[in-house]
Structure formats: structure tokens, C-alpha cells
Write a protein that holds these residues in place. Structure first.
Motif, short mmCIF file in Angstrom:
data_model
loop_
_atom_site.label_atom_id
_atom_site.label_comp_id
_atom_site.label_asym_id
_atom_site.label_seq_id
_atom_site.Cartn_x
_atom_site.Cartn_y
_atom_site.Cartn_z
N HIS A 30 0.81 -1.21 0.00
CA HIS A 30 0.00 0.00 0.00
C HIS A 30 0.85 1.27 0.00
CE1 HIS A 30 -3.91 -1.89 0.63
NE2 HIS A 30 -3.47 -2.55 1.68
N GLY A 31 2.14 1.14 0.20
CA GLY A 31 3.01 2.30 0.41
C GLY A 31 3.40 2.34 1.87
N PRO A 32 2.46 2.70 2.75
CA PRO A 32 2.76 2.70 4.18
C PRO A 32 2.96 1.29 4.75
CG PRO A 32 0.89 4.14 3.73
CD PRO A 32 1.18 3.38 2.47
N THR A 33 2.31 0.29 4.14
CA THR A 33 2.41 -1.08 4.63
C THR A 33 2.61 -2.05 3.48
OG1 THR A 33 0.03 -1.53 4.47
CG2 THR A 33 0.83 -0.61 6.57
N THR A 34 3.20 -3.20 3.80
CA THR A 34 3.20 -4.36 2.93
C THR A 34 2.21 -5.32 3.57
OG1 THR A 34 5.50 -4.04 2.23
CG2 THR A 34 4.60 -6.28 2.04
N SER A 35 1.18 -5.70 2.82
CA SER A 35 0.02 -6.37 3.40
C SER A 35 -0.38 -7.62 2.64
CB SER A 35 -1.18 -5.42 3.41
OG SER A 35 -0.87 -4.24 4.13
N MET A 36 -0.82 -8.63 3.40
CA MET A 36 -1.39 -9.84 2.84
C MET A 36 -2.78 -10.01 3.45
SD MET A 36 1.78 -12.48 2.99
CE MET A 36 3.43 -11.97 2.53
N TYR A 37 -3.78 -10.18 2.59
CA TYR A 37 -5.16 -10.29 3.03
C TYR A 37 -5.63 -11.74 2.93
CZ TYR A 37 -5.58 -5.22 2.93
OH TYR A 37 -5.43 -3.87 3.18
N TYR A 38 -6.27 -12.19 4.00
CA TYR A 38 -6.81 -13.55 4.10
C TYR A 38 -8.30 -13.45 4.41
CZ TYR A 38 -1.92 -15.03 4.70
OH TYR A 38 -0.58 -15.26 4.52
N ARG A 39 -9.00 -14.56 4.26
CA ARG A 39 -10.40 -14.65 4.70
C ARG A 39 -10.49 -15.79 5.72
NH1 ARG A 39 -13.47 -11.29 1.65
NH2 ARG A 39 -12.95 -11.07 -0.55
N ASP A 40 -11.10 -15.48 6.86
CA ASP A 40 -11.29 -16.52 7.87
C ASP A 40 -12.41 -17.46 7.42
OD1 ASP A 40 -13.79 -15.50 8.66
OD2 ASP A 40 -13.08 -14.71 10.56
N PRO A 41 -12.71 -18.52 8.14
CA PRO A 41 -13.74 -19.48 7.70
C PRO A 41 -15.12 -18.87 7.47
CG PRO A 41 -12.38 -20.49 9.38
CD PRO A 41 -11.98 -19.03 9.31
N ASP A 42 -15.41 -17.73 8.10
CA ASP A 42 -16.70 -17.06 7.90
C ASP A 42 -16.65 -16.01 6.80
OD1 ASP A 42 -18.57 -18.15 10.01
OD2 ASP A 42 -16.84 -17.59 11.23
N GLY A 43 -15.47 -15.77 6.23
CA GLY A 43 -15.33 -14.77 5.17
C GLY A 43 -14.88 -13.41 5.65
N THR A 44 -14.62 -13.25 6.94
CA THR A 44 -14.12 -11.98 7.46
C THR A 44 -12.70 -11.77 6.93
OG1 THR A 44 -15.45 -12.21 9.46
CG2 THR A 44 -13.60 -10.67 9.57
N GLN A 45 -12.42 -10.57 6.46
CA GLN A 45 -11.10 -10.25 5.93
C GLN A 45 -10.13 -9.96 7.07
OE1 GLN A 45 -11.65 -8.09 1.82
NE2 GLN A 45 -12.85 -7.06 3.38
N VAL A 46 -8.95 -10.55 6.97
CA VAL A 46 -7.90 -10.36 7.97
C VAL A 46 -6.63 -9.96 7.23
CG1 VAL A 46 -6.50 -11.48 9.74
CG2 VAL A 46 -8.93 -12.03 9.54
#
Length: 185
Positions: free
Chosen positions: A111-127
């Protein structure tokens, strides 16, 4: 007894204590957060779990709600929860550990300020699992002043396997946290 005086003033909280999630898939969600965060249960009874990975008694609580509807990302509400790692090596190590456990990110972006990896938990919530790309607030402010974020406020996708390869090859951290490094094809 001492006299005390309260003044009307803005006092920010000292920290974000915890996040509570409702889960249709309680057992799966508890196992997932334990795996992803390296968390342990401070309390767990099949309906409620208090999970922690640090000095807080619980950072994530999960409540069993088997009859709840699915997560609907078209409605207002929580978009995602982000957890910051101390350094890039920790984030990449976690990525590799989770990949071996069959948990992979659906989106990897600098993102610029962060290096990020996005996951989805078993319910679909983004982490979001992330690192801060700048060592100081001043360095981050200088980067914002370049206008790069105005030009691209989302960021640049990257290939986590390529980033891990470059990290292990000894590429400088200043290069690895720069947008466009290990760019995804």
C-alpha cells in the motif's frame, strides 16, 4: 480522601483491546485464528473463545452464532481487521507457515505505508497481516509528501513467493518494502 476534578477534554484510549467476532463456523474459526495468529485460548467453552498472542487477556474473541447469516461485504460494517508484525521476515515466515497449512492470502499488496497480505477466515471476514514500511513517522510523512499516495492510494500487488525469494537472497529491506518490488504478473 483526595479531591478529584474531571475536566471535559478529549482523552484517546491507550490501546485497542480486542475484536469480537460472531462465527457460523465456531470450531473452524477458533482453529484458524489460533493457527494464523499463533494464538492460544485463554478461555474456550464451545460457545465463546478468548484468544491471545501477547500480554492482553484476549485480542480476539469468537462467539458461536451458527444461525447467523453469511458475511455480506456489500453492507456497511467492519471491512477487515489488521495485525502488524515487527519486521518483514516475520510476515514472510508467517506467510510460508500458513501456506504449508493450506491457508493462503487472496490479495498481496504494498500500500506504500504497509506491505500487506489479506486472508479470509472461515466465515469470510477479511484479515490483513502487515508490516509498516517506514521505520519512523517522519519517514512516512516524507513519503506522503511526495504525492505517491495521492497518485495510487491502493498500492501495487506483489507475489509473496517472489518477495520471500528476494528476502532470502539478501535484498535490502529498503528495496523489499518499496512499491513495485516482487510485482505480481
Amino acid at each position: 480522601m483526595a479531591n478529584r476534578s474531571l475536566k471535559t477534554q478529549t482523552v484517546p484510549p491507550k490501546k485497542l483491546a480486542h475484536v469480537v467476532l460472531r462465527s457460523r463456523k465456531f470450531d473452524e474459526a477458533v482453529a484458524w485464528y489460533k493457527t494464523v495468529l499463533g494464538a492460544e485460548a485463554m478461555f474456550e467453552n464451545g460457545f465463546l473463545a478468548f484468544l491471545t498472542y501477547d500480554d492482553e487477556h484476549h485480542r480476539v474473541a469468537i462467539i458461536s452464532t451458527p444461525d447467523a447469516g453469511e458475511v455480506d461485504h456489500t453492507r456497511a460494517g467492519l471491512d477487515h481487521v489488521a495485525f502488524t508484525f515487527a519486521q518483514l521476515g516475520d510476515l514472510l515466515s508467517t506467510y510460508q507457515r500458513l501456506k504449508e497449512a493450506g491457508i493462503t492470502p487472496y490479495w498481496c499488496i504494498n500500500h506504500g505505508p504497509t506491505t500487506s497480505m489479506y486472508y479470509r477466515d472461515p466465515d469470510g471476514t477479511q484479515v490483513e497481516l502487515q508490516i509498516d514500511n517506514f521505520a519512523t513517522d517522519e519517514a512516512l510523512e516524507e513519503w506522503f509528501e511526495t504525492g505517491a499516495f495521492n497518485e495510487n492510494p491502493i498500492g501495487v500487488n506483489f507475489d509473496p513467493d517472489e518477495l520471500a525469494r528476494l528476502y532470502e537472497a539478501g535484498e535490502p529491506l529498503s528495496v523489499l518494502t518499496r512499491q513495485g518490488t516482487a510485482k505480481a504478473g
